[in-house]
Enzyme design. Structure first.
Site, PDB file in Angstrom:
ATOM      1  N   LYS A 278       0.837  -1.199   0.000  1.00  0.00           N
ATOM      2  CA  LYS A 278       0.000   0.000   0.000  1.00  0.00           C
ATOM      3  C   LYS A 278       0.876   1.254   0.000  1.00  0.00           C
ATOM      4  O   LYS A 278       2.025   1.218   0.443  1.00  0.00           O
ATOM      5  CB  LYS A 278      -0.884   0.025   1.257  1.00  0.00           C
ATOM      6  N   ARG A 352     -10.529 -11.431   1.633  1.00  0.00           N
ATOM      7  CA  ARG A 352     -11.336 -12.512   1.060  1.00  0.00           C
ATOM      8  C   ARG A 352     -10.603 -13.849   1.116  1.00  0.00           C
ATOM      9  O   ARG A 352     -11.239 -14.910   1.165  1.00  0.00           O
ATOM     10  CB  ARG A 352     -11.737 -12.150  -0.367  1.00  0.00           C
TER      11      ARG A 352
END
Length: 498
Positions: A278, A352
């Site tokens: 990130k 996920r």
């Protein structure tokens, strides 16, 4: 914080701060009228000067009001009477809670319970009012060297009503307080930095809750996950020195044969993005990436304190997502517990990957339904902002339950489509699916990914990336969606009793 319900008139009550509500531009009624009569019209005269804004939630503090035994009277605007609804009620109660939290008075009496919204009963009002006041007093100083030993704010609250007190009213106050305590736990966990709130810390918190409320808690270690074939979850944990934990909590409030509701919370205690790193700006806020897990723990605290008559299972896959020599790389293919293979196209789509194995694990409980909660996608923040959580589900009846619970609690959600056409975006040339679906519809494709692991039961997904915390000067965890989840479970109990 202590709450007591009393029946009486406000002018005779001796307290540090007395809170009354008034409608904008209208005649006084209820507690405000009783105060005005005791003050020989002084309250009405003060309000007639225009010192109180008409907007719901505006406040005016009056000291030593004639005829009142209270030191202060806090007048809260309820807005225009013909527009009075859930929002104006919440604006008023939130403003009252904020004022009480900063008041020098240690005790207060609140006369807002009787000003209930059309279509809502006094039990609803008492639950929401209690929760708002208790949550408004929340402070986080666990990581500060100096604690505020002389903290201001009311800690003894009388909820004054003209109605006869019932068992339902008492229960409503207990529910409101329990939900606020659950929110406080979720906020504490979210606000702790990643070097404090590790996967091990989450497991220890679950075990402590189990000891306090006599819950059955099991913590699976890496070896246990390997034996179960949780290759997707473990692929996320590979770059971290912190050991992953898989936490299973069982609350038994109903008969053993009754199928449980299963709550699954994403527990990424810090998310760097892994190899798909990130940007550095605001990465500190990735300590909040375990707020789904925190909400499960907070909800368990709330329902255990209330003593809800139903069975609930909580599942928390917990790990960090870190870069490193052992970390999963973009393009790697992993095998989930279900046997389905996944091409990891972006290691920053890790939530996920841990949830899919937890959702497969949930099958063994023969659940009545499963709800997963996750700070899953930035796309959800773009779509819905910080107001509503995203909701996607394979069952419309479950969607209606959750949406109604969000409306009732003020912790709202909004449903997005889960159509098969979106599944096409998850195609992979090398595995059964990719873990991302491209640039568009990111919240939906993330849920489509999870849906491939939930075909055995009724399931809903709450994306709380926009609602679990706020940024800026007020940066911190919100405790959401504990109110929605608690209201959902309370509603399930009411439906069973009907």
């Amino acid at each position: 914080m202590e709450f007591t319900i009393k029946t009486g008139t406000p002018e005779k009550l001796q307290t540090g701060t007395l809170v009354v509500g008034v409608f904008a531009g209208g005649t006084l009624d209820g507690a405000a009228l009783a105060l005005d009569n005791a003050a020989n019209g002084k309250l009405a005269a003060i309000l007639a000067r225009g010192d109180l804004d008409e907007k719901a939630g505006a406040t005016l503090m009056i000291h030593d009001l004639a005829g009142s035994a209270s030191e202060r009277v806090l007048v809260v605007s309820l807005g225009k009477q013909d527009e009075f609804g859930d929002k104006s009620w919440r604006d008023a109660t939130t403003a009252a809670a904020k004022a009480l939290a900063s008041s020098p008075a240690a005790d207060a009496a609140v006369c807002l319970a009787d000003s209930t919204v059309p279509g809502r009963d006094i039990d609803w009002g008492l639950q929401q009012l209690t929760r708002a006041i208790a949550d408004g007093a929340y402070r986080f100083d666990a990581t500060k060297s100096k604690k505020d030993e002389k903290r201001r704010g009311a800690t003894n609250i009388v909820l004054l009503t003209a109605n006869r007190i019932s068992a339902g009213m008492d229960a409503a106050v207990r529910r409101g307080r329990a939900i606020a305590e659950g929110m406080a736990l979720a906020r504490d966990l979210g606000n702790l930095p990643g070097n404090f709130c590790t996967p091990t810390y989450l497991a220890e918190t679950a075990l402590a809750l189990g000891k306090q409320y006599k819950l059955k808690v099991e913590v699976l270690e890496r070896d246990d996950m390997e034996k179960l074939g949780m290759g997707s979850l473990l692929s996320v944990a590979r770059g971290s020195h912190q050991p992953p934990k898989f936490i299973v909590m069982r609350y038994k409030g109903a008969k053993t044969k009754d199928r449980p509701v299963v709550l699954v919370g994403k527990g990424i205690t810090f998310d760097t993005g892994g190899i798909s790193l990130k940007p550095g700006a605001e990465m500190d806020e990735m300590k909040f990436d375990m707020c789904g897990a925190a909400s499960v723990l907070g909800t368990f605290k709330a329902i255990a304190a209330i003593g809800l008559p139903l069975n609930v299972v909580g599942i928390i896959p917990a790990t960090e997502n870190m870069p490193g020599g052992g970390a999963t790389k973009p393009g790697d293919i992993v095998t989930s517990m279900s046997g389905q293979t996944i091409e990891v196209l972006n290691t920053d789509a890790e939530g996920r990957l841990i949830l899919c194995d937890a959702l497969t694990y949930a099958e063994r409980f023969n659940p009545a339904c499963v709800v997963d909660i996750a700070t899953l996608t930035g796309a959800c923040v773009v779509a819905l902002g910080k107001i509503a959580s995203g909701l996607l589900t394979n069952n419309d009846a479950l969607a209606r339950e959750l949406l109604d619970s969000g409306t009732s609690s003020g912790d709202r959600a909004w449903q997005l489509p889960l159509w098969d056409e979106y599944q096409e975006l998850l195609k992979s040339n090398f595995a059964d699916m990719g873990n991302i679906g491209g640039r568009y519809a990111g919240t939906i494709t993330a849920a489509c990914f999870l849906a491939r692991f939930t075909k055995a039961y009724t399931w809903a997904h709450l994306d709380v990336a926009g609602t679990a915390w706020v940024s800026g000067d007020a940066k911190g965890a919100t405790g959401r969606p504990v109110p929605l989840l608690a209201e959902f479970l309370i509603g399930r109990c009411r439906s069973a009793e009907a």
